[in-house]
Design a protein around this motif. Structure first.
Motif, short mmCIF file in Angstrom:
data_model
loop_
_atom_site.label_atom_id
_atom_site.label_comp_id
_atom_site.label_asym_id
_atom_site.label_seq_id
_atom_site.Cartn_x
_atom_site.Cartn_y
_atom_site.Cartn_z
N UNK A 171 37.39 35.53 21.55
CA UNK A 171 38.18 35.40 20.34
C UNK A 171 37.64 34.27 19.46
N UNK A 172 37.51 34.59 18.17
CA UNK A 172 36.93 33.64 17.22
C UNK A 172 37.78 33.58 15.96
N UNK A 173 37.63 32.47 15.25
CA UNK A 173 38.35 32.23 14.01
C UNK A 173 37.33 31.74 12.98
N UNK A 174 37.36 32.31 11.78
CA UNK A 174 36.48 31.82 10.71
C UNK A 174 37.09 30.52 10.21
N UNK A 175 36.40 29.40 10.48
CA UNK A 175 36.98 28.12 10.08
C UNK A 175 36.32 27.51 8.85
N UNK A 176 35.24 28.15 8.35
CA UNK A 176 34.61 27.63 7.14
C UNK A 176 33.76 28.72 6.50
N UNK A 195 34.51 29.75 14.98
CA UNK A 195 34.83 28.85 16.08
C UNK A 195 35.47 29.64 17.21
N UNK A 196 34.96 29.45 18.42
CA UNK A 196 35.55 30.09 19.58
C UNK A 196 36.90 29.45 19.85
N UNK A 197 37.91 30.26 20.08
CA UNK A 197 39.26 29.74 20.26
C UNK A 197 39.38 28.95 21.56
N UNK A 198 38.75 29.43 22.61
CA UNK A 198 38.89 28.81 23.93
C UNK A 198 38.12 27.50 24.03
N UNK A 199 36.85 27.50 23.66
CA UNK A 199 36.00 26.32 23.87
C UNK A 199 35.82 25.45 22.63
N UNK A 240 27.16 29.42 13.17
CA UNK A 240 27.06 29.95 11.81
C UNK A 240 26.44 31.33 11.90
N UNK A 241 27.09 32.29 11.25
CA UNK A 241 26.57 33.66 11.21
C UNK A 241 26.64 34.16 9.77
N UNK A 242 25.88 35.22 9.49
CA UNK A 242 25.99 35.87 8.19
C UNK A 242 27.30 36.65 8.19
N UNK A 243 28.06 36.51 7.12
CA UNK A 243 29.39 37.13 7.10
C UNK A 243 29.32 38.65 7.19
N UNK A 244 28.23 39.25 6.77
CA UNK A 244 28.10 40.71 6.83
C UNK A 244 27.98 41.22 8.27
N UNK A 271 38.43 33.00 5.15
CA UNK A 271 38.83 31.77 5.81
C UNK A 271 40.06 31.99 6.68
N UNK A 272 39.97 31.54 7.93
CA UNK A 272 41.02 31.63 8.94
C UNK A 272 41.32 33.05 9.40
N UNK A 273 40.40 33.99 9.18
CA UNK A 273 40.59 35.33 9.73
C UNK A 273 40.19 35.32 11.21
N UNK A 274 40.77 36.24 11.96
CA UNK A 274 40.57 36.31 13.41
C UNK A 274 39.64 37.46 13.75
#
Length: 73
Positions: free
Chosen positions: A25-30, A47-51, A56-60, A10-13
């Motif tokens: 650039x993306x942030x894991x928001x959930x 979540x894309x930082x800019x837009x 949803x993606x598989x975390x692996x 959670x909240x990793x970049x």
């Protein structure tokens, strides 16, 4: 790459190696919890930082160095 733990994502970049539609650039928001508490975590929402667009993606998938880099590079 260091091993990833889905419970601590959670909240990793993350940085996409090949940006799509100028999204880099993306942030894991959930972290999406499974229906059964005993089942393993399979997906995260990024979540894309800019837009602010989410997907949803598989975390692996984040472990693939040819697609993702940890941190904002």
């Amino acid at each position: 790459m260091n091993p990833l733990n889905p419970k601590k994502m959670l909240l990793t970049k993350w940085t996409a190696v090949k940006p799509v539609a100028k999204q880099k650039h993306f942030l894991v928001n959930r972290v999406i919890q499974p229906e059964q508490p005993t089942d393993p975590i399979e997906s995260v929402e990024i979540e894309a930082v800019f837009s602010k667009a989410t997907q949803v993606i598989r975390w692996r998938e984040l472990q693939d160095d040819s697609v993702w880099r940890q941190g904002w590079v």
